[in-house]
Every structure is written in structure tokens, then in C-alpha cells.
Design a protein around this motif. Structure first.
Motif, short mmCIF file in Angstrom:
data_model
loop_
_atom_site.label_atom_id
_atom_site.label_comp_id
_atom_site.label_asym_id
_atom_site.label_seq_id
_atom_site.Cartn_x
_atom_site.Cartn_y
_atom_site.Cartn_z
N GLU A 44 0.83 -1.19 0.00
CA GLU A 44 0.00 0.00 0.00
C GLU A 44 0.88 1.25 0.00
O GLU A 44 2.02 1.23 0.46
CB GLU A 44 -0.91 0.00 1.23
N ARG A 45 0.31 2.34 -0.50
CA ARG A 45 1.03 3.60 -0.47
C ARG A 45 1.14 4.08 0.97
O ARG A 45 0.17 4.00 1.73
CB ARG A 45 0.31 4.63 -1.35
N GLU A 46 2.31 4.57 1.33
CA GLU A 46 2.53 5.02 2.69
C GLU A 46 3.06 6.45 2.70
O GLU A 46 3.78 6.88 1.78
CB GLU A 46 3.51 4.10 3.42
N GLU A 47 2.72 7.16 3.76
CA GLU A 47 3.18 8.53 3.95
C GLU A 47 4.60 8.49 4.47
O GLU A 47 4.88 7.79 5.45
CB GLU A 47 2.26 9.24 4.93
N VAL A 48 5.48 9.25 3.83
CA VAL A 48 6.89 9.23 4.19
C VAL A 48 7.26 10.45 5.02
O VAL A 48 7.92 10.34 6.05
CB VAL A 48 7.76 9.16 2.92
N ALA A 49 6.85 11.63 4.54
CA ALA A 49 7.22 12.87 5.22
C ALA A 49 6.23 13.95 4.85
O ALA A 49 5.65 13.92 3.76
CB ALA A 49 8.64 13.30 4.85
N ASP A 50 6.04 14.90 5.76
CA ASP A 50 5.17 16.03 5.46
C ASP A 50 5.79 17.31 5.99
O ASP A 50 6.61 17.30 6.91
CB ASP A 50 3.77 15.82 6.05
N ILE A 51 5.38 18.41 5.39
CA ILE A 51 5.85 19.72 5.82
C ILE A 51 4.68 20.69 5.76
O ILE A 51 3.87 20.63 4.83
CB ILE A 51 7.05 20.20 4.97
N ASN A 52 4.58 21.58 6.74
CA ASN A 52 3.44 22.49 6.72
C ASN A 52 3.71 23.67 5.80
O ASN A 52 4.79 23.80 5.22
CB ASN A 52 3.06 22.92 8.13
N ALA A 53 2.71 24.53 5.67
CA ALA A 53 2.74 25.54 4.62
C ALA A 53 3.81 26.59 4.83
O ALA A 53 4.26 27.20 3.86
CB ALA A 53 1.36 26.20 4.50
N ASP A 54 4.24 26.83 6.06
CA ASP A 54 5.29 27.83 6.26
C ASP A 54 6.65 27.19 6.51
O ASP A 54 7.63 27.89 6.80
CB ASP A 54 4.93 28.77 7.42
N GLY A 55 6.69 25.87 6.39
CA GLY A 55 7.95 25.16 6.55
C GLY A 55 8.42 25.03 7.98
O GLY A 55 9.52 24.54 8.23
N GLY A 56 7.58 25.40 8.92
CA GLY A 56 8.00 25.40 10.31
C GLY A 56 7.87 24.08 11.01
O GLY A 56 8.37 23.91 12.14
N SER A 57 7.19 23.14 10.40
CA SER A 57 6.95 21.85 11.04
C SER A 57 7.03 20.75 10.02
O SER A 57 6.53 20.90 8.89
CB SER A 57 5.58 21.85 11.71
N SER A 58 7.62 19.64 10.40
CA SER A 58 7.69 18.48 9.51
C SER A 58 7.59 17.21 10.34
O SER A 58 7.89 17.21 11.53
CB SER A 58 8.99 18.49 8.69
N ASN A 59 7.16 16.15 9.68
CA ASN A 59 7.02 14.86 10.34
C ASN A 59 7.51 13.77 9.40
O ASN A 59 7.48 13.94 8.17
CB ASN A 59 5.56 14.59 10.70
N TYR A 60 7.91 12.65 9.98
CA TYR A 60 8.48 11.56 9.20
C TYR A 60 7.94 10.22 9.66
O TYR A 60 7.65 10.03 10.85
CB TYR A 60 10.01 11.55 9.34
#
Length: 126
Positions: A44-60
Motif C-alpha cells: 500500500e502507499r505510505e506517507e513518508v514525510a510532510d511539511i506544513n505551509a510555512d515550513g516550520g513543522s515536519s514529520n516523518y
């Protein structure tokens, strides 16, 4: 209509590095919530990383923490995924996904993303 475009995929040996980029000519992707997903054959497709709209927060995802970094480049209008110490199990098609403005960056899951790129292949050999 927003059409994200990925680039930077390729084939590397284990331990190598790649840098993927996501851009869109219609919008400033750095003003949107952007995620990188991946899908390996038969999985299945999996989420690898995300970043918010101002670049101040990311998750992995746990599987990539400490090896992958998501970042914005405002000058180039890209959201990049720098991948270090690649492993054979990182082999997958990698997709950039962009949310519409107004959709919370805190909502996770494919259904919250309005725009998807065609994907770029990453192959890691042992």
C-alpha cells in the motif's frame, strides 16, 4: 488545476543518497501543505514525510527518521526530499501530494490531498 511534478529519482546502491523535488507551475507549493508518499510493488502507499505551509513543522515515518529530510526552497518553488543512507527497502515509486489552501496540515491520509504528481521511481540495490 494544480499538477505537481516530481523529479530526482533514480537508481543507487545501498548507503547512497538522492534528492527528490516537487514543484507546480500553477501555485507556490511552499505555501501549501505538501507530503511525500511512496508505494513499493505489492504494498500500500505510505506517507513518508510532510511539511506544513510555512515550513516550520515536519514529520516523518519511523522507517525514514534520521535518514530523510523534507524542506522547502522558496526561490525554486520546490518541496524537496533529501534521502540519505538509502536501503533496498526504500525502493518504491515516490509521489508528491499537495493539499488545497485551507485544508489543515494536521490532517493525515491520502484523502485530504487534492493534487498528486505522477511519481518518480527510486531503486536501491544491495
Amino acid at each position: 488545476q494544480v499538477q505537481p511534478v516530481e523529479s530526482g529519482g533514480g537508481s543507487v546502491q545501498a548507503g547512497g543518497s538522492l534528492r527528490l523535488s516537487c514543484t507546480a507551475s500553477e501555485v507556490a507549493v511552499t505555501k501549501h501543505c505538501v507530503d511525500w508518499f511512496r508505494q513499493a510493488p505489492g504494498k500500500e502507499r505510505e506517507e513518508v514525510a510532510d511539511i506544513n505551509a510555512d515550513g516550520g513543522s515536519s514529520n516523518y515515518a519511523d522507517s525514514v527518521k534520521g535518514r530523510f529530510t523534507i524542506s522547502q526552497d522558496n526561490a525554486k518553488n520546490t518541496v524537496d526530499l533529501t534521502m540519505n543512507n538509502l536501503r533496498p527497502d526504500d525502493t518504491a515509486m515516490y509521489y508528491c501530494a499537495v493539499k488545497s489552501r485551507g485544508v489543515s496540515c494536521f490532517l493525515h491520509g491520502e484523502r485530504f490531498f487534492n493534487y498528486w504528481g505522477q511519481g518518480t521511481q527510486v531503486t536501491v540495490s544491495s
